[in-house]
Motif scaffolding. Structure first.
Motif, PDB file in Angstrom:
ATOM      1  N   MET A   1      34.464  35.142  45.314  1.00 49.75           N
ATOM      2  CA  MET A   1      35.032  35.882  44.199  1.00 49.75           C
ATOM      3  C   MET A   1      35.020  37.374  44.521  1.00 49.75           C
ATOM      4  O   MET A   1      34.062  37.889  45.078  1.00 49.75           O
ATOM      5  N   HIS A   3      34.983  41.061  42.932  1.00 44.77           N
ATOM      6  CA  HIS A   3      34.659  41.776  41.701  1.00 44.77           C
ATOM      7  C   HIS A   3      34.872  43.257  41.962  1.00 44.77           C
ATOM      8  O   HIS A   3      34.099  43.872  42.702  1.00 44.77           O
ATOM      9  N   GLN A  31      42.332  32.371  38.447  1.00 47.27           N
ATOM     10  CA  GLN A  31      42.057  33.546  37.633  1.00 47.27           C
ATOM     11  C   GLN A  31      40.607  34.015  37.764  1.00 47.27           C
ATOM     12  O   GLN A  31      40.341  35.209  37.786  1.00 47.27           O
ATOM     13  N   SER A  32      39.669  33.097  37.888  1.00 46.81           N
ATOM     14  CA  SER A  32      38.259  33.484  37.974  1.00 46.81           C
ATOM     15  C   SER A  32      37.859  33.980  39.362  1.00 46.81           C
ATOM     16  O   SER A  32      36.727  34.402  39.563  1.00 46.81           O
ATOM     17  N   SER A  33      38.781  33.965  40.323  1.00 47.39           N
ATOM     18  CA  SER A  33      38.434  34.415  41.678  1.00 47.39           C
ATOM     19  C   SER A  33      38.471  35.928  41.814  1.00 47.39           C
ATOM     20  O   SER A  33      38.038  36.462  42.827  1.00 47.39           O
ATOM     21  N   VAL A  35      37.741  39.506  39.378  1.00 46.18           N
ATOM     22  CA  VAL A  35      37.390  40.155  38.125  1.00 46.18           C
ATOM     23  C   VAL A  35      37.497  41.666  38.320  1.00 46.18           C
ATOM     24  O   VAL A  35      36.917  42.220  39.249  1.00 46.18           O
ATOM     25  N   LEU A  55      40.978  38.256  36.079  1.00 49.76           N
ATOM     26  CA  LEU A  55      40.363  38.530  34.785  1.00 49.76           C
ATOM     27  C   LEU A  55      40.146  40.031  34.662  1.00 49.76           C
ATOM     28  O   LEU A  55      39.749  40.685  35.623  1.00 49.76           O
ATOM     29  N   GLU A  57      38.244  43.056  32.502  1.00 49.76           N
ATOM     30  CA  GLU A  57      37.195  43.387  31.537  1.00 49.76           C
ATOM     31  C   GLU A  57      37.354  44.830  31.088  1.00 49.76           C
ATOM     32  O   GLU A  57      37.505  45.733  31.921  1.00 49.76           O
ATOM     33  N   ALA A  92      43.762  27.845  35.537  1.00 48.52           N
ATOM     34  CA  ALA A  92      43.344  28.630  36.702  1.00 48.52           C
ATOM     35  C   ALA A  92      44.426  29.607  37.128  1.00 48.52           C
ATOM     36  O   ALA A  92      44.130  30.699  37.616  1.00 48.52           O
ATOM     37  N   HIS A 100      44.791  38.955  30.246  1.00 51.82           N
ATOM     38  CA  HIS A 100      43.862  38.575  31.323  1.00 51.82           C
ATOM     39  C   HIS A 100      42.406  38.461  30.852  1.00 51.82           C
ATOM     40  O   HIS A 100      41.491  38.869  31.568  1.00 51.82           O
ATOM     41  N   GLY A 102      41.167  35.393  29.897  1.00 58.03           N
ATOM     42  CA  GLY A 102      40.763  34.015  30.130  1.00 58.03           C
ATOM     43  C   GLY A 102      41.159  33.054  29.030  1.00 58.03           C
ATOM     44  O   GLY A 102      40.887  31.858  29.127  1.00 58.03           O
TER      45      GLY A 102
END
Ligand code: CA
Length: 120
Positions: A1, A3, A31-33, A35, A55, A57, A92, A100, A102
């Protein structure tokens, strides 16, 4: 992943001789790969900033016409239909998740409706 935290990605270009593809970030996984968080900003890259699911944040910023889900340059009924048919936890691929986070929810619906028309 991957980040990305407190990262500035700007003023990059891709494609030669004609601009093509995403010059800021290109995500090939789900999508979770990827952030994007903190004070990260991915804007001002040409021809587009990001391609692929990720994603986001708060308060990180990623520029793009994300309400144009079909990628035809216009936010219209086709994009609305995808949001409605993707309702709930995002796949995914992140399809329909305009902000974005989730989840495909009323927030994404509102973003499509408020951006209706040509991408700016
Ligand atoms: Ca969402």
């Amino acid at each position: 992943m991957l980040h990305l935290i407190d990262t500035l990605i700007s003023k990059n270009s891709s494609g030669d001789p004609l601009l093509a593809g995403a010059a800021g970030l290109r995500v090939l996984g789900g999508q979770s790969s990827c952030v994007v968080s903190g004070s990260t900003s991915i804007c001002g890259n040409a021809p587009i900033d990001v391609d692929g699911p990720f994603l986001l944040e708060d308060p990180a910023t990623v520029c793009g016409c994300f309400a144009d889900i079909t990628g035809d340059g216009v936010i219209n009924g086709g994009d609305l239909g995808i949001v409605l048919s993707s309702w709930g936890a995002a796949a995914a691929s992140g399809v329909g998740d305009v902000n974005h986070d989730g989840v495909v929810s009323s927030i994404d619906l509102a973003l499509v409706l408020s951006a209706w028309g040509p991408c700016n």
